[in-house]
Design an enzyme around this catalytic site. Sequence first.
Site, PDB file in Angstrom:
ATOM      1  N   ASP A 352       0.839  -1.189   0.000  1.00  0.00           N
ATOM      2  CA  ASP A 352       0.000   0.000   0.000  1.00  0.00           C
ATOM      3  C   ASP A 352       0.881   1.248   0.000  1.00  0.00           C
ATOM      4  OD1 ASP A 352      -2.679   1.317   0.505  1.00  0.00           O
ATOM      5  OD2 ASP A 352      -1.588   1.979   2.296  1.00  0.00           O
ATOM      6  N   GLU A 388       1.666  -0.385  -5.047  1.00  0.00           N
ATOM      7  CA  GLU A 388       0.711   0.677  -5.356  1.00  0.00           C
ATOM      8  C   GLU A 388       1.574   1.920  -5.568  1.00  0.00           C
ATOM      9  OE1 GLU A 388      -3.464   2.405  -3.629  1.00  0.00           O
ATOM     10  OE2 GLU A 388      -1.794   2.292  -2.229  1.00  0.00           O
TER      11      GLU A 388
END
Length: 701
Positions: A352, A388
């Site tokens: 993330d 990401e």
Amino acid sequence: MTVRVRAQQDVGAGTPHRLGARFDNEGVNFALFSEHAHKVEVCLFSPDGRTETQRLTLPERTGPVWHGFVPGLRPGALYGYRVHGPYAPERGHRFNPHKLLLDPYTRALHGGFTTHAATFGYTHGAPEADLSFDTRDSAPHVPRSVVWDPADHTEEGRPLRRGWDGALIYEAHVRGATMLHPRVPDPLRGTYEGLASDPMLDHLTRLGITAVELLPVQAIRAENALTTRGMVNYWGYNTAAFFAPEPRYLGPAGVDGFRAMVDRFHAAGIEVLLDVVYNHSAEGDHMGPTFSFRGIDNASYYRLPEGQPRYYVNDTGTGNTLNTSHPYVLRLILDSLRYWVQTMGVDGFRFDLATTLGREAHGFDPNGGFMDALRQDPVLSGVKLIAEPWDLGPGGYRLGHFPPEFAEWNDRFRDTVRRFWRGDGHAAQDLGSALLGTADLFDTRGRRAWSSVNFAAAHDGFTLADVTAYSQRRNEANGECNRDGHHANHSDNLGEEGETDDPDILAARRCRVRNMLATVLFSQGTPMLLAGDEGGNTQHGNNNAYCQDNEISWLDWQAMDQDLVGFTAALAQFRKAHPVLRQTHFLHGAERPDGQPDVEWRAFDGSELNWRDPGLSSLCLLLRGCAESREGRADPQEVLLAFNREALPQELHLPDPEAGRWRREIDTAAARQTPETIWTGAVTVAAFSVTAFSRTPGNGA
């Protein structure tokens, strides 16, 4: 259990080499990193966690690691730390021994978090509150760490290591995937075991899924802003303990259920990827609680603005940013990753806000400490790594900039697919890049075509069905006056906002969903499906359901469109059967040994595609490659993809009909697929549709 330590003098020196609390059959060694502390105490608790039975000072410090050995202590003992040092927020230090702190290396939590004011290091309501000092004991309001038994955490995990060829990822939430599944037994719904139950495995194998990517499963603390509204952090992007599985998902077998889930997925040939959040912690900004890193060594664990160490760098948008350039913070992350691979058996990670992890003092660096550490690690370099590629900091959007060992979530692909099928101008030109793996960004430094993780919907945003049913988000249930969530969804309700009984609108929506699914599965790169999209799952317009642990987010299996499920399975089977759709190298029209280019763009009339046409809305892509026959031969193979965005059917002139018969295998204009051989040189392609043809040249005239 009975604590056998009689007094402080019984605490031995221990060793600094293994951080955390480690049992060795004679007692427990405690080791905690804190570079700026003056003293570290271990607090032991009664088996119910309510009573602090002893407070022992760790007697030794080796470099920045405090350590001590407590003889007679056994696995299952409950403990926490109290760390002494300066409380000087203006210098970046927030030590407060009145606050019980979680061990960053704990494998389990006993008890839960509360929002009690005693969990804060400062006194609410005081002038310049975070500069004040709160002396209330936080122990009644925070979890205990648990001494783990190495016998229960052996390094026996065996990742599948399937490689990237043929990968098809299914992004799912452990709880939401099964809470409403009628065939999953009640005790297993919402648990790790439930996710790998027979009904789920049957569904995933039917779809041809090769990897499940799970939203965060590491233990979390919900933000106070949510709990005061009676909500939870459903998605889980607020990690409190990097080694402990989230307790909400534990089933009858406890932590063993997680390992059993992994084993069952592996037996079915499915890898397990974890969405991990090492960019920030759940302690929030300078007004947040103190339950771990902040009280252990705030100035080391977090990035603090130069000249203003009272505050936090907030590249993550969550209030704080972990300092991954610090060697002991980096060590914590690497130790955690290896634990999930070696002990829990997982196959890879989606990071993330990975740009944050790659930040050094000078900014994002793809060759910085975090990236280099992963790439050279003998364990982690062999698993799947997905970035990401963005954060909220300066220069944070880094799509295509990660090292070759990483795949990356390609949000440009998502937006292109949505814009093309919505009918946006110039989107056809962008689709050309998307179909070939966004090579203009990814084809550098020897990267492979699998680097682009292609998706049209993910957990963050509209579901695929809602992309076709809502032009505006509907997030009122989140309690933020519909101000949260994405603004630019590139969605289109096709004539009526939300639910409708109009059969024409419903048919158009279903066809567009099929079109977007086909575009994802037919593109070079690594396709990813959002759980439920294969059956038309809706969140009723909520595009930010991070706090909705209820029917808004849970998959409604009774409402699944079984025709759409079957269609998605047919797409996956077509992709699997035709290697030209999943080539490892990027395609640029290079000449093959037979003299033909590996990729060719065509107009429907057979002419060369005019990319300069500002009104371009439809296109055909011819792919050439090889497929291995049953006899082991490398037979030539061709796939023709026709994308008709026009409101009328178009006649498609098939290339080189004398080289072999074309077979129409996928037609998104139909809910159910009936492959057919084409006996003429031209065929009609329905309006607003994708059609896929295949042929093995020379096999039939």
